[in-house]
Write a protein that holds these residues in place. Structure first.
Motif, PDB file in Angstrom:
ATOM      1  N   GLU A  50      24.999   9.521  37.662  1.00 22.28           N
ATOM      2  CA  GLU A  50      26.027   8.761  38.363  1.00 22.28           C
ATOM      3  C   GLU A  50      25.635   7.304  38.570  1.00 22.28           C
ATOM      4  N   GLN A  51      24.376   7.043  38.875  1.00 17.59           N
ATOM      5  CA  GLN A  51      23.930   5.666  39.096  1.00 17.59           C
ATOM      6  C   GLN A  51      23.928   4.893  37.777  1.00 17.59           C
ATOM      7  N   THR A  52      24.404   3.647  37.837  1.00 18.39           N
ATOM      8  CA  THR A  52      24.518   2.811  36.637  1.00 18.39           C
ATOM      9  C   THR A  52      23.561   1.619  36.756  1.00 18.39           C
ATOM     10  N   PRO A  53      22.394   1.675  36.149  1.00 16.60           N
ATOM     11  CA  PRO A  53      21.374   0.633  36.327  1.00 16.60           C
ATOM     12  C   PRO A  53      21.784  -0.722  35.750  1.00 16.60           C
ATOM     13  N   GLN A  54      21.213  -1.756  36.362  1.00 14.73           N
ATOM     14  CA  GLN A  54      21.275  -3.113  35.825  1.00 14.73           C
ATOM     15  C   GLN A  54      19.883  -3.462  35.326  1.00 14.73           C
ATOM     16  N   ILE A  55      19.813  -4.089  34.165  1.00 13.78           N
ATOM     17  CA  ILE A  55      18.522  -4.501  33.607  1.00 13.78           C
ATOM     18  C   ILE A  55      18.478  -6.023  33.534  1.00 13.78           C
ATOM     19  N   PHE A  56      17.454  -6.601  34.169  1.00 11.93           N
ATOM     20  CA  PHE A  56      17.191  -8.036  34.077  1.00 11.93           C
ATOM     21  C   PHE A  56      16.088  -8.232  33.038  1.00 11.93           C
ATOM     22  N   ALA A  57      16.320  -9.059  32.043  1.00 13.74           N
ATOM     23  CA  ALA A  57      15.267  -9.396  31.081  1.00 13.74           C
ATOM     24  C   ALA A  57      14.637 -10.714  31.519  1.00 13.74           C
ATOM     25  N   PHE A  58      13.375 -10.660  31.920  1.00  7.13           N
ATOM     26  CA  PHE A  58      12.625 -11.864  32.317  1.00  7.13           C
ATOM     27  C   PHE A  58      11.681 -12.213  31.166  1.00  7.13           C
ATOM     28  N   ILE A  59      11.865 -13.388  30.582  1.00  2.12           N
ATOM     29  CA  ILE A  59      11.105 -13.779  29.397  1.00  2.12           C
ATOM     30  C   ILE A  59      10.278 -15.012  29.708  1.00  2.12           C
ATOM     31  N   LEU A  69      11.367 -11.393  43.764  1.00  4.10           N
ATOM     32  CA  LEU A  69      11.716  -9.978  43.729  1.00  4.10           C
ATOM     33  C   LEU A  69      10.676  -9.100  44.401  1.00  4.10           C
ATOM     34  N   LEU A  70       9.617  -9.749  44.921  1.00  6.77           N
ATOM     35  CA  LEU A  70       8.567  -9.052  45.682  1.00  6.77           C
ATOM     36  C   LEU A  70       7.899  -7.955  44.855  1.00  6.77           C
ATOM     37  N   LEU A  71       7.695  -8.225  43.571  1.00  6.38           N
ATOM     38  CA  LEU A  71       6.994  -7.283  42.709  1.00  6.38           C
ATOM     39  C   LEU A  71       5.496  -7.533  42.780  1.00  6.38           C
ATOM     40  N   ARG A  72       4.735  -6.486  42.526  1.00  8.81           N
ATOM     41  CA  ARG A  72       3.276  -6.612  42.574  1.00  8.81           C
ATOM     42  C   ARG A  72       2.778  -7.552  41.479  1.00  8.81           C
ATOM     43  N   PRO A  73       1.711  -8.316  41.750  1.00  9.84           N
ATOM     44  CA  PRO A  73       1.129  -9.160  40.701  1.00  9.84           C
ATOM     45  C   PRO A  73       0.671  -8.306  39.521  1.00  9.84           C
ATOM     46  N   ARG A  74       0.805  -8.856  38.339  1.00  9.19           N
ATOM     47  CA  ARG A  74       0.418  -8.121  37.137  1.00  9.19           C
ATOM     48  C   ARG A  74      -0.238  -9.080  36.160  1.00  9.19           C
ATOM     49  N   GLU A  75      -1.255  -8.576  35.464  1.00 14.03           N
ATOM     50  CA  GLU A  75      -1.955  -9.389  34.479  1.00 14.03           C
ATOM     51  C   GLU A  75      -1.076  -9.600  33.251  1.00 14.03           C
ATOM     52  N   ARG A  76      -1.442 -10.589  32.449  1.00 17.04           N
ATOM     53  CA  ARG A  76      -0.744 -10.852  31.190  1.00 17.04           C
ATOM     54  C   ARG A  76      -0.850  -9.627  30.289  1.00 17.04           C
ATOM     55  N   HIS A  77       0.271  -9.200  29.684  1.00 19.26           N
ATOM     56  CA  HIS A  77       0.250  -7.926  28.968  1.00 19.26           C
ATOM     57  C   HIS A  77       0.724  -8.005  27.513  1.00 19.26           C
ATOM     58  N   LYS A  78       1.484  -9.031  27.132  1.00 14.81           N
ATOM     59  CA  LYS A  78       1.924  -9.250  25.744  1.00 14.81           C
ATOM     60  C   LYS A  78       2.749  -8.076  25.193  1.00 14.81           C
ATOM     61  N   LYS A  79       3.531  -7.462  26.064  1.00 15.05           N
ATOM     62  CA  LYS A  79       4.390  -6.343  25.679  1.00 15.05           C
ATOM     63  C   LYS A  79       5.713  -6.488  26.432  1.00 15.05           C
ATOM     64  N   ILE A  80       6.565  -5.470  26.361  1.00 12.16           N
ATOM     65  CA  ILE A  80       7.723  -5.370  27.251  1.00 12.16           C
ATOM     66  C   ILE A  80       7.426  -4.236  28.232  1.00 12.16           C
ATOM     67  N   VAL A  81       7.382  -4.570  29.503  1.00 15.19           N
ATOM     68  CA  VAL A  81       7.070  -3.606  30.555  1.00 15.19           C
ATOM     69  C   VAL A  81       8.333  -3.378  31.380  1.00 15.19           C
ATOM     70  N   LEU A  82       8.675  -2.131  31.622  1.00 15.11           N
ATOM     71  CA  LEU A  82       9.824  -1.809  32.468  1.00 15.11           C
ATOM     72  C   LEU A  82       9.346  -1.648  33.908  1.00 15.11           C
ATOM     73  N   ARG A  83       9.905  -2.465  34.809  1.00 13.24           N
ATOM     74  CA  ARG A  83       9.484  -2.475  36.202  1.00 13.24           C
ATOM     75  C   ARG A  83      10.666  -2.149  37.109  1.00 13.24           C
ATOM     76  N   CYS A  92       9.166  -9.315  29.876  1.00 15.57           N
ATOM     77  CA  CYS A  92       8.980  -9.578  28.432  1.00 15.57           C
ATOM     78  C   CYS A  92       7.907 -10.615  28.151  1.00 15.57           C
ATOM     79  N   GLU A  93       6.817 -10.165  27.534  1.00 11.17           N
ATOM     80  CA  GLU A  93       5.772 -11.066  27.044  1.00 11.17           C
ATOM     81  C   GLU A  93       5.384 -10.700  25.616  1.00 11.17           C
ATOM     82  N   LEU A  94       6.242  -9.956  24.952  1.00  9.75           N
ATOM     83  CA  LEU A  94       5.943  -9.521  23.587  1.00  9.75           C
ATOM     84  C   LEU A  94       5.746 -10.708  22.651  1.00  9.75           C
TER      85      LEU A  94
END
Length: 414
Positions: A82-91, A104-118, A135-137
């Motif tokens: 039933e829930q319809t998600p929204q996806i923000f692409a941050f590049i 967005l008060l997300l936890r700090p994250r190291e550079r990853h060079k991939k696409i990570v779903l948060r 997005c850091e791919l």
């Protein structure tokens, strides 16, 4: 209540709404607060940040890797059907990470060079939960090496990029990454946030968007109002930022980058096209572009305005998708994206067509013509208009006549 299962069906589109609901939805506890606490407890034990997409290579072959664990938060939603998600692409890179953490008060994250779903925790129980495609791919200098053991891993779908075999010269990982963004990720996103500082200015951002447009010249399937909105964030160094004027200047930069490529396909390269018509064409075929200023990270009020702005922009696009009936539930979002990964691996010239994807496990029956003839024969000549409208409605599942596709109906009318 029954034990709740979040395992996805093999094919949620095959069964139709009624059967899918009967099979996969369990009865919720009468105490909704208990259900919410139970869900929050599960999320507390889950990091919420998982690699979703990356690139790898083995000998001369390049693969798109789809990490299935990234879909776990979609499955852990209270009501994934039933829930319809929204996806923000941050590049971007460093600046992107800073503003994801601060706004967005997300936890700090190291550079990853991939696409990570948060996940965005405070929106997880919303009817339209928020997910961030981090997005850091494009920052990867080369695809990682694919080990033989990884190729057959049960938790990873490895898609060989077959279209690369038809390209005479080698294509760099940065180019492939931007094809992943433009052809695979953006059609599923509501907004795309690009941080100009991470690209050393708007000139390079214009080059990126020009590369996206090279493969976006076909007529879109869905209304242009439902396209992802591209928001480019720049630093206001003079304190006199004019969003409309800055956007107009950037569109001129974009046109300049397109003109520099002599072999640019489609109408975007038409130099006789007035600037106003170019902007209109961009909205109709690809996306709408807006240039905005970055707030100071030390000013909480400005950061809140930044957060509110991107939330409102996304909500607007999401509402347009609801009207067009393409605001997909979490269950179907996963299903469509997984098929889109396979399509991307086979071709980059064919845009993601969700209608065609939905037909892959639902082929047209061989006896459809005779079935429709029998249906038409049941309707009097005076009421033949019902045949056309009823069939069209059945294909779109919008309930004509009223109640035709209702779960409460004792038996289907069509």
């Amino acid at each position: 209540s029954t034990n709740q299962s979040h395992e996805l069906p093999q094919n949620p589109l095959r069964h139709g709404d009624r059967v899918a609901r009967e099979t996969y939805i369990t009865i919720a506890p009468t105490n909704s607060n208990f259900h919410t606490r139970q869900n929050n407890a599960r999320m507390a034990n889950y990091s919420g940040d998982t690699v979703w997409i990356d690139l790898c290579c083995r000998f001369r072959d390049v693969y798109l890797r789809e990490h299935l664990r990234a879909y776990t938060p979609l499955q852990m939603l209270l009501h994934p059907e039933e829930q319809t998600p929204q996806i923000f692409a941050f590049i971007g890179d460093k600046t992107k990470r800073l503003y994801m953490e601060k706004s967005l008060l997300l936890r700090p994250r190291e550079r990853h060079k991939k696409i990570v779903l948060r996940t965005v925790p405070d929106h997880f129980t919303s009817d339209t939960p928020l997910f961030i495609a981090d997005c850091e791919l494009h920052n990867a200098l080369s695809p990682s090496a694919l080990l033989t053991s990884e190729k057959s891993s049960s938790g990873i779908e490895t898609h060989p990029l077959k279209w690369l075999q038809n390209i005479p010269r080698a294509m760099g990982p940065n180019t492939i990454a931007h094809l992943v963004y433009s052809q695979l990720l953006i059609p599923f996103s509501t907004i795309v946030c690009i941080f100009a500082d991470d690209f050393e200015g708007t000139d390079n951002v214009a080059k990126v968007l020009a590369s996206w447009l090279r493969v976006r010249n076909s007529q879109p399937v869905f209304p242009s109002s439902t396209f992802a909105r591209v928001m480019i964030f720049v630093r206001d160094r003079h304190g006199m930022f004019d969003e409309k004027l800055a956007t107009t200047r950037f569109l001129k930069q974009l046109r300049h980058m397109i003109r520099e490529e002599k072999s640019f396909p489609g109408r975007f390269a038409d130099e006789s096209l007035p600037d106003v018509q170019f902007e209109k064409l961009l909205k109709e075929i690809a996306f709408e572009v807006r240039l905005l200023s970055l707030p100071s990270t030390s000013n909480k009020m400005h950061l809140e305005r930044f957060r509110t702005r991107i939330l409102c922009e996304s909500e607007e696009i999401h509402n347009f998708r609801k009207v067009a009936k393409i605001a997909f539930t979490a269950r179907h979002l996963q299903y469509f994206f997984q098929f889109a990964c396979r399509q991307f691996a086979n071709s980059i010239t064919t845009p993601v067509d969700l209608i065609q994807i939905s037909r892959i496990p639902n082929p047209v029956p061989t006896d459809l013509a005779s079935h429709l003839a029998r249906f038409a024969a049941c309707v009097s000549n005076e009421q033949q208009y019902v045949v056309a409208t009823g069939i069209a409605s059945a294909l779109r599942l919008d309930s004509f006549p009223p109640g035709a596709h209702s779960e409460s109906a004792a038996s289907p009318r069509i």
